[in-house]
Design an enzyme around this catalytic site. Structure first.
Site, short mmCIF file in Angstrom:
data_model
loop_
_atom_site.label_atom_id
_atom_site.label_comp_id
_atom_site.label_asym_id
_atom_site.label_seq_id
_atom_site.Cartn_x
_atom_site.Cartn_y
_atom_site.Cartn_z
CB SER A 1 43.70 59.72 18.07
OG SER A 1 42.63 60.08 17.23
CG ASP B 1 40.79 60.19 13.53
OD1 ASP B 1 41.02 59.24 12.74
OD2 ASP B 1 40.15 60.04 14.59
CG ASP C 1 39.58 55.90 15.35
OD1 ASP C 1 39.98 57.03 15.02
OD2 ASP C 1 39.50 55.53 16.54
#
Length: 450
Positions: A98, A239, A243
């Site tokens: 992420s 990000d 998501d």
């Protein structure tokens, strides 16, 4: 036997590549996941980090040696992997860390239909199996590896859920942060009345421009400046695995995730009157207020996507939102997709003539601190000190659903909770105005950091 407790977190696997996470460990994670979920196949996607293709290939090898097939969708956002898991009704694995720095990578796992896998739903078993090493399955033919491009299907599905074709023309700056938004946004917005001004769309897992974490104010400075420079109607920041999505208005001012939760909830309730809306306990109290005003039922949960997804499944909720700019939709297999939330915001903006700042005013009712982190060796001791100090006051309500939530008689409140992964206490404060937020924050932090 390995000790993998340091990288198997509450909801995913995450660690430093080459030190904590390597192809041998990941191969065993793949084999353990295949044992947990069985056949016929597992779908795998990965982000743009340099280490992601190799780790995804090692995971696939572990899966196929258990006799389970692999469908690789290649480069993908995390919500695109969830889409593939839902559409194909197969378990999935997404390789991403992420917003973490380039040296990290990780794995987000789900069962068929994008159902979450956390510590209580299989991740502990996977860790235990991988710690011991997983032998190849005996007497079973190896699974096959095939490839499938899901990006066009993913975009088409989102466009069915939120139809943007008839909105007024909008100019929107999109900062992909060199993450997967640069892969998905051009296809999702193609042909729509949206003039996309791209920023950092080049896929680069070294994040040369800024961290792909739009919740940190320093990472949206470029977006804010560009929105003002080009006279855009809005700005979007994704990000690293795209998501989560953060929104700024035409002035470059942030549109808080709580306000987006309230806006999207009101739109979903218009389609499904009386529905249930999930919000975590750090979202603004404006969220349950607005949900009730729109005829819905708000349900409060702990922080973390596995808790929201579980509560959505239990209650049949139509939508859920978090303070971390993650948004969950029943029509998206209860999985989180920042892209769909962003499309709702653009639809709400484009269906009327006013500016986004005027629209957001209906949903921003209180002042908030954002998340304030304190490095604390004795987390339990500091939490106990806060509980003792505020619990003794008249009219104060305490709640320990997740950490400690303290509600004061004047309507202000704060939540203090320990990080799952670091020696931190995380503080969130909300009050009527910025001065009250600052005063309450200072009071709590003086005790936390004593």
């Amino acid at each position: 036997m390995r000790d993998l407790s340091g990288i198997v977190k509450a909801y995913d696997i995450r660690g430093v590549v080459g030190e904590q996470l390597d192809v041998d460990v990941v191969r065993d994670f793949g084999a353990a996941f295949a044992r947990l979920v069985g056949g016929p196949a597992i779908v795998i996607g990965h982000d743009m980090r340099d280490s992601s293709p190799g780790l995804a290939a090692a995971f696939a090898e572990g899966v196929t040696k258990q006799g389970v097939d692999v469908i690789s969708i290649g480069l993908a956002s995390t919500d695109m992997l969830y889409f593939a898991s839902g559409k194909l009704d197969l378990p999935g694995a997404m390789f991403t860390a992420s917003h973490n720095p380039a040296k990290y990578n990780g794995i987000k796992l789900c069962r068929a239909g994008a159902a979450p896998v956390g510590q209580d739903t299989g991740l502990t078993q996977i860790r235990e199996d991988a710690e011991q090493g997983v032998a190849d399955a005996d007497g079973v033919a190896p699974g096959t590896l095939s490839e499938r491009d899901m990006l066009t299907e993913y975009a088409a599905y989102l466009r069915e859920l939120v139809d943007l074709r008839a909105i007024r023309p909008l100019k929107v700056v999109v900062d992909a942060g060199n993450g997967m938004g640069g892969h998905t946004v051009p296809v999702v917005f193609d042909g729509l009345p949206i003039d996309v001004v791209p920023m950092y769309f080049e896929l680069d897992g070294n994040f040369p421009n800024h961290e792909a974490n739009p919740l940190d104010p320093k990472n949206i400075v470029d977006l804010q400046a560009k929105v003002r420079e080009v006279g855009a109607d809005a700005g979007l920041a994704f990000d690293g695995d795209a998501d989560g999505c953060f929104v700024v208005d035409e002035r470059g001012e942030p549109f808080s995730p709580s306000a987006i939760t309230a806006l999207v909830a009101s739109r979903e309730l218009a389609k499904d009157p009386g529905g249930t809306i999930i919000h975590n306990l750090i979202t603004s109290r404006a969220v349950p207020e607005i949900v009730r005003e729109n005829g819905g039922t708000p349900v409060r949960t702990r922080v973390g996507h596995s808790f929201i997804k579980q509560e959505m499944a239990t209650t049949g909720a139509i939508f859920g939102g978090e303070h971390s700019a993650h948004y969950y939709f029943r029509d998206f297999w209860r999985a989180d997709t920042g892209m769909l939330a962003a499309m709702h915001v653009l639809a709400a903006l484009g269906e009327q003539d006013g500016a986004l700042s005027a629209l957001t005013a209906d949903y921003e009712r209180y002042a908030a601190s954002g998340e304030i982190n304190s490095t604390v060796a004795d987390q339990a001791g500091r939490l106990a000190a806060i509980k003792a100090e505020f619990g003794a006051r008249e009219g104060v309500e305490l709640d320990e659903l997740d950490g400690l939530t303290v509600s004061l008689p004047d309507g202000s409140w704060f939540n203090l909770r320990a990080s799952n992964t670091e020696p931190l206490l995380r503080l969130n404060v909300e009050a009527a105005d910025a001065a009250s937020v600052a005063a309450l924050s200072d009071e709590v932090l003086a005790i936390v950091r004593a």
